[in-house]
Scaffold this motif. Sequence first.
Motif, mmCIF file in Angstrom:
data_model
loop_
_atom_site.group_PDB
_atom_site.id
_atom_site.type_symbol
_atom_site.label_atom_id
_atom_site.label_comp_id
_atom_site.label_asym_id
_atom_site.label_seq_id
_atom_site.Cartn_x
_atom_site.Cartn_y
_atom_site.Cartn_z
ATOM 1 N N GLU A 53 13.272 8.494 -25.636
ATOM 2 C CA GLU A 53 14.686 8.815 -25.794
ATOM 3 C C GLU A 53 15.385 7.507 -26.142
ATOM 4 O O GLU A 53 15.266 6.523 -25.404
ATOM 5 N N THR A 62 22.237 9.530 -29.906
ATOM 6 C CA THR A 62 20.968 9.556 -29.175
ATOM 7 C C THR A 62 19.997 10.525 -29.835
ATOM 8 O O THR A 62 20.411 11.510 -30.476
ATOM 9 N N LYS A 63 18.707 10.232 -29.676
ATOM 10 C CA LYS A 63 17.662 11.030 -30.320
ATOM 11 C C LYS A 63 16.369 10.879 -29.537
ATOM 12 O O LYS A 63 16.094 9.820 -28.972
ATOM 13 N N THR A 64 15.566 11.923 -29.506
ATOM 14 C CA THR A 64 14.226 11.835 -28.938
ATOM 15 C C THR A 64 13.234 11.603 -30.070
ATOM 16 O O THR A 64 13.204 12.355 -31.041
ATOM 17 N N THR A 68 10.118 9.275 -22.213
ATOM 18 C CA THR A 68 10.429 10.610 -21.685
ATOM 19 C C THR A 68 9.256 11.244 -20.949
ATOM 20 O O THR A 68 9.420 12.280 -20.318
#
Length: 221
Positions: free
Chosen positions: A129, A143-145, A165
């Motif tokens: 993450e 934000t981004k995974t 994560t």
Amino acid sequence: MTSVASFFFGLMVALSFLSLQLALASDPGHLQDFCVADSTSSVLLNGVACKNPSTVTANDFYFRGLHVAGNTSNAQGSMVTPVFAAQLPGLNTLGISLVRIDYAAGGQNPPHTHPRATEILTVLEGSLEVGFVTSNPNNNHFTKTLYKGDVFVFPSNTIHYQRNTNWKAPAVAIAALSSQNPGAITIANAVFGSQPGISADILAKSFSLDVATVNYMQSKF
């Protein structure tokens, strides 16, 4: 305007134009092929003094070690292995560097900034993450995974972070930075761990906390 005044006015204009031409004629690029960092030099520069080119070898452009996992046995559960000009002298003045980042299961690279560089990160193993926050007044949070093979860019000077994560397996990333010495300011360390410390009254008001809580936070750094 008198003839004397006109003369001096014309002279000032001419000198100003000449100064501008000289400035524009300067070469902003490299004036030599390389400037290998000389770690033994006592000369203070905005960077590192150049090594004598006649003593430069291939090893000055070589670094070995990014295949080795960093020790993540710490409070944050992460470790950054840098390849800056200090580790790879041939990077000096080239405006680029590299880091390997290892994350324990659930580990994080806490919110920080690079005052002199943009960062582009690639996930090699696991998932992360990631995110960054823009400047005032908007403070937008992007934000981004990310998963293996994904790439994300953190603009220069923005506060950013990464977190593994997966709470059962480690993760690994490689990041490139647009400076041979990008610097890093970890937000919590800078705010609560500065030496000498920032007044607890100031921090309490800034974070809407009581002084006792700020004192506790400062005791952790």
